[in-house]
Design a protein around this motif. Structure first.
Motif, PDB file in Angstrom:
ATOM      1  N   ASN A 148       0.854  -1.182   0.000  1.00 22.70           N
ATOM      2  CA  ASN A 148       0.000   0.000   0.000  1.00 22.70           C
ATOM      3  C   ASN A 148       0.890   1.231   0.000  1.00 22.70           C
ATOM      4  O   ASN A 148       1.343   1.686   1.049  1.00 22.70           O
ATOM      5  N   LYS A 149       1.123   1.780  -1.159  1.00 21.04           N
ATOM      6  CA  LYS A 149       2.038   2.906  -1.306  1.00 21.04           C
ATOM      7  C   LYS A 149       1.516   4.178  -0.638  1.00 21.04           C
ATOM      8  O   LYS A 149       2.283   5.010  -0.197  1.00 21.04           O
ATOM      9  N   GLN A 150       0.196   4.323  -0.576  1.00 19.37           N
ATOM     10  CA  GLN A 150      -0.404   5.526  -0.002  1.00 19.37           C
ATOM     11  C   GLN A 150      -0.135   5.648   1.490  1.00 19.37           C
ATOM     12  O   GLN A 150       0.040   6.738   2.006  1.00 19.37           O
ATOM     13  N   THR A 151      -0.106   4.532   2.203  1.00 19.85           N
ATOM     14  CA  THR A 151       0.047   4.564   3.654  1.00 19.85           C
ATOM     15  C   THR A 151       1.390   3.997   4.118  1.00 19.85           C
ATOM     16  O   THR A 151       1.577   3.771   5.311  1.00 19.85           O
ATOM     17  N   PHE A 152       2.311   3.793   3.196  1.00 19.89           N
ATOM     18  CA  PHE A 152       3.577   3.156   3.545  1.00 19.89           C
ATOM     19  C   PHE A 152       4.318   3.881   4.659  1.00 19.89           C
ATOM     20  O   PHE A 152       4.752   3.273   5.629  1.00 19.89           O
ATOM     21  N   GLU A 153       4.495   5.192   4.522  1.00 16.94           N
ATOM     22  CA  GLU A 153       5.258   5.950   5.514  1.00 16.94           C
ATOM     23  C   GLU A 153       4.617   5.861   6.894  1.00 16.94           C
ATOM     24  O   GLU A 153       5.299   5.644   7.884  1.00 16.94           O
ATOM     25  N   SER A 154       3.312   6.012   6.972  1.00 16.46           N
ATOM     26  CA  SER A 154       2.650   5.943   8.277  1.00 16.46           C
ATOM     27  C   SER A 154       2.660   4.518   8.818  1.00 16.46           C
ATOM     28  O   SER A 154       2.807   4.307  10.026  1.00 16.46           O
ATOM     29  N   ASP A 155       2.512   3.522   7.950  1.00 13.82           N
ATOM     30  CA  ASP A 155       2.576   2.119   8.392  1.00 13.82           C
ATOM     31  C   ASP A 155       3.961   1.812   8.964  1.00 13.82           C
ATOM     32  O   ASP A 155       4.084   1.177   9.999  1.00 13.82           O
ATOM     33  N   PHE A 156       4.990   2.302   8.279  1.00 11.43           N
ATOM     34  CA  PHE A 156       6.354   2.064   8.758  1.00 11.43           C
ATOM     35  C   PHE A 156       6.596   2.786  10.080  1.00 11.43           C
ATOM     36  O   PHE A 156       7.207   2.234  10.983  1.00 11.43           O
ATOM     37  N   ALA A 157       6.102   4.007  10.200  1.00  8.80           N
ATOM     38  CA  ALA A 157       6.269   4.759  11.445  1.00  8.80           C
ATOM     39  C   ALA A 157       5.594   4.023  12.607  1.00  8.80           C
ATOM     40  O   ALA A 157       6.110   4.021  13.723  1.00  8.80           O
ATOM     41  N   ARG A 158       4.456   3.406  12.345  1.00 12.71           N
ATOM     42  CA  ARG A 158       3.750   2.670  13.385  1.00 12.71           C
ATOM     43  C   ARG A 158       4.563   1.469  13.857  1.00 12.71           C
ATOM     44  O   ARG A 158       4.581   1.128  15.033  1.00 12.71           O
ATOM     45  N   ILE A 159       5.263   0.825  12.942  1.00  7.89           N
ATOM     46  CA  ILE A 159       6.129  -0.311  13.285  1.00  7.89           C
ATOM     47  C   ILE A 159       7.273   0.165  14.177  1.00  7.89           C
ATOM     48  O   ILE A 159       7.688  -0.529  15.088  1.00  7.89           O
ATOM     49  N   CYS A 160       7.756   1.366  13.914  1.00  9.02           N
ATOM     50  CA  CYS A 160       8.941   1.868  14.612  1.00  9.02           C
ATOM     51  C   CYS A 160       8.663   2.411  16.003  1.00  9.02           C
ATOM     52  O   CYS A 160       9.590   2.650  16.761  1.00  9.02           O
ATOM     53  N   THR A 161       7.410   2.632  16.343  1.00 11.12           N
ATOM     54  CA  THR A 161       7.125   3.175  17.664  1.00 11.12           C
ATOM     55  C   THR A 161       6.795   2.059  18.642  1.00 11.12           C
ATOM     56  O   THR A 161       6.110   1.107  18.279  1.00 11.12           O
ATOM     57  N   PRO A 162       7.290   2.194  19.855  1.00 12.19           N
ATOM     58  CA  PRO A 162       7.030   1.133  20.852  1.00 12.19           C
ATOM     59  C   PRO A 162       5.591   1.103  21.316  1.00 12.19           C
ATOM     60  O   PRO A 162       4.823   1.933  21.173  1.00 12.19           O
TER      61      PRO A 162
END
Length: 61
Positions: free
Chosen positions: A47-61
């Motif tokens: 999902n290219k539209q939400t990639f950045e936010s999806d990745f940021a969610r993975i990176c937060t504890p």
């Protein structure tokens, strides 16, 4: 075993290094090259539209 450069960029982001110029200096690349690597990974995302936010969610504890 070394990660491909595209994944190394996201590994650094995962570690909390978000300053592109610091990443470029540490990796020995130009900032433009890092943006290209980020684009390559994003282009492969489901999902290219939400990639950045999806990745940021993975990176937060």
């Amino acid at each position: 075993m070394r990660l491909p450069p595209e994944l190394r960029v996201y590994a650094m982001i995962r570690l909390g290094i978000t300053n592109v110029s610091r990443m470029a200096k540490a990796m020995g690349y130009s900032t433009n090259t890092l943006y290209v690597y980020r684009g390559k990974v994003k282009a492969k995302a489901a999902n290219k539209q939400t990639f950045e936010s999806d990745f940021a969610r993975i990176c937060t504890p």
